[in-house]
Enzyme design. Structure first.
Site, short mmCIF file in Angstrom:
data_model
loop_
_atom_site.label_atom_id
_atom_site.label_comp_id
_atom_site.label_asym_id
_atom_site.label_seq_id
_atom_site.Cartn_x
_atom_site.Cartn_y
_atom_site.Cartn_z
N SER A 246 42.29 44.99 40.05
CA SER A 246 41.98 43.79 40.62
C SER A 246 40.78 43.03 40.23
O SER A 246 40.14 43.53 39.46
CB SER A 246 42.18 43.95 42.41
OG SER A 246 40.75 44.46 42.27
N LYS A 247 40.56 41.87 40.83
CA LYS A 247 39.37 41.32 40.46
C LYS A 247 38.38 42.01 40.53
O LYS A 247 37.14 41.92 39.82
CB LYS A 247 39.19 39.96 41.35
CG LYS A 247 40.12 38.91 41.11
CD LYS A 247 39.21 37.79 40.19
CE LYS A 247 40.26 36.63 39.85
NZ LYS A 247 39.80 35.92 38.99
#
Ligand code: GLU
Length: 477
Positions: A246-247
């Site tokens: 994810s980010k």
């Protein structure tokens, strides 16, 4: 083994930037299509009108283009096909594979919350499955617009996954999902089946997160009397902490990789290995080799781990294998893309054509080339602190004296070449009877500010005599 008339697609929802997961799915579909002389289609799934943007669709197209993942057909936009989907919803109602559901959002939300507090998985309770005609008429009279739900038949649903083998799910574990919302907008699981069928997809290669959707879709194929494509669910990509990528794991959109100075070919090679391997420990492969070697049989069932250091290593390998012209072009394209201005009048084409290949040998990204180039294109040097401690500050007077002696020697040289500047240093080393490193390290530090870089005498030649003489006396105490 080559398949016949392979048609595959990616079907991104244009709701943001293009990330690693989508790029990997796109690449596998592209490689599979190429390997089988098939067709790779791009379909933009933009039925979520609130979140889809044309800007994001364009970013996806641009990102794929940068990676050199070309599609043969499309982009098709689902938003332009809305009328078509309606007729299939009607068909499902007529054949009783689907039913109208008048439940309000409020009721569904309450039910969902109740399930949550009772720690049950929520499934629609089929309240509207057997409504009488008069009940329906009464809802309609109140102006309530129905959603359309698929009726999940009793018994297990099974499909054969090309990577995971046969997978089965019981009816109780599949929801009577909404195919068309009460506002008339069809859902992903419904339209994906219609489009994959009408666009004659032979294989659907997508991330493993979609397995629960695949059961719903398989049931829709059956309800519509269509053959289903072959499915292959690609392994999850995890961050190095083994959590879903994810980010949090840093730069993950293609645009960010580009800005960090990664090359598209290296990224493609790296992405190809995120869930697949050709065997024999092969890692660095050209695009043509990837196309040749790629096969669904060698896709892993286990999760892939995104290892940024490996990507950086691989990028360095690619830079070293590039010919100088291509590397210079890649570097100047990167400058333009990142709108990086080179700081001074020194950054001429001539200097770049000499410096970039020399520096590129030792750099792993285009951004690292830029950083290593700075001492050559700017007179505003920043000195490596630990280098100053190690090679200068312990005995600044002696070091300054040695640097001055070297300066005197090279000031007088007839020629300014790698050989002559090196010979001058060797002579001085002999005269002073010290180890060569006691001169080489401080000289490098004084003229570049760094402790590492291209061969020292190449650096001196590149800088030119004047700038070298100027810098030799300037180490900060
Ligand atoms: N729009 C879906 C997504 O972006 C497509 C999944 C699929 O390939 O069917 O996840």
């Amino acid at each position: 083994m080559s398949e016949e008339n392979v048609r595959v697609r990616i079907a991104p929802s244009p709701t943001g930037a293009i990330h690693v997961g989508l790029a990997r799915t796109a690449l596998y579909n592209y490689l599979f299509a190429h390997k089988n002389k098939g067709t790779f289609v791009l379909r933009i799934e933009d039925t979520d009108f609130d979140r889809s943007t044309e800007e994001s669709a364009q970013a996806i197209i641009k990102g794929l283009g940068w990676l050199g993942i070309r599609f043969d057909e499309g982009p098709y936009y689902q938003s332009q096909r809305m009328d078509l989907y309606k007729s299939y919803a009607e068909k499902l109602l007529q054949t009783s594979h689907a039913y109208k559901c008048y439940c309000t959002q409020e009721r569904l939300e309450e039910e969902r919350k109740r399930a949550e507090t009772e720690r049950r998985v929520w499934r629609y309770d089929r309240r509207c499955l057997n409504l009488t005609d008069s009940e329906k008429a009464s809802f309609e009279a109140q102006g309530i617009k129905p959603a359309i739900r698929l009726r999940i038949p009793d018994g297990p649903t099974t499909f054969s996954d090309l990577i995971h083998g046969e997978i089965t799910r019981e009816a109780k574990d599949i929801d009577d999902f909404v195919a068309v919302r009460s506002n008339g907008i069809p859902t992903y699981n419904f339209v994906v089946v219609i489009d994959d069928h009408l666009m004659k997809m032979t294989h659907v290669l997508r991330a493993v997160e979609h397995i629960s959707n695949t059961f719903k879709q398989v049931l829709l194929y059956k309800a519509l009397g269509w053959d289903e494509p072959k499915f292959a669910h690609l392994p999850l990509i995890l961050g190095e902490d083994k959590k879903k990528l994810s980010k949090r794991h840093g730069a993950m959109s293609l645009d960010e990789f580009r800005r960090l100075g990664y090359l598209p070919d290296a990224l493609v090679n790296f992405l190809a290995l995120l869930g697949w391997s050709p065997g024999e420990d092969r890692e660095v492969m050209t695009r043509a080799e990837l196309e040749d070697l790629f096969s669904l049989e060698r896709i892993n069932t286990s999760n892939a781990v995104f290892d940024m250091q490996k990507l950086t290593w691989m990028n360095g390998e690619y830079m070293r294998r590039m010919n100088p012209e291509d590397l210079i072009r890649a570097f100047t394209d990167w400058l333009a893309y990142t709108r990086t201005e080179l700081p001074s009048e020194y950054a001429t084409q001539e200097l770049l054509s000499k410096a970039v290949p020399m520096i590129g040998e030792r750099s792993r990204t285009l951004a690292e080339i830029y950083d290593a180039l700075l001492p050559f294109i700017s007179d505003d040097l920043t000195y490596d602190e630990s280098g100053l401690e190690k090679h200068f500050r312990k005995d600044p007077d002696t070091v300054s004296q040695r640097l001055k002696l070297y300066r005197d020697k090279i000031e007088e040289l007839d020629e300014w070449t790698v050989e002559s500047t090196e010979e001058a240093l060797r002579q001085l080393v002999e005269e002073l009877d010290v180890k060569a490193g006691l001169l080489i390290h401080p000289v490098r530090l004084a003229v570049t500010g760094r402790t590492v870089g291209p061969p020292l005498f190449d650096c001196l030649v590149l800088l030119g005599r004047e700038r070298v003489l100027e810098r030799l006396g300037k180490l900060p105490r």
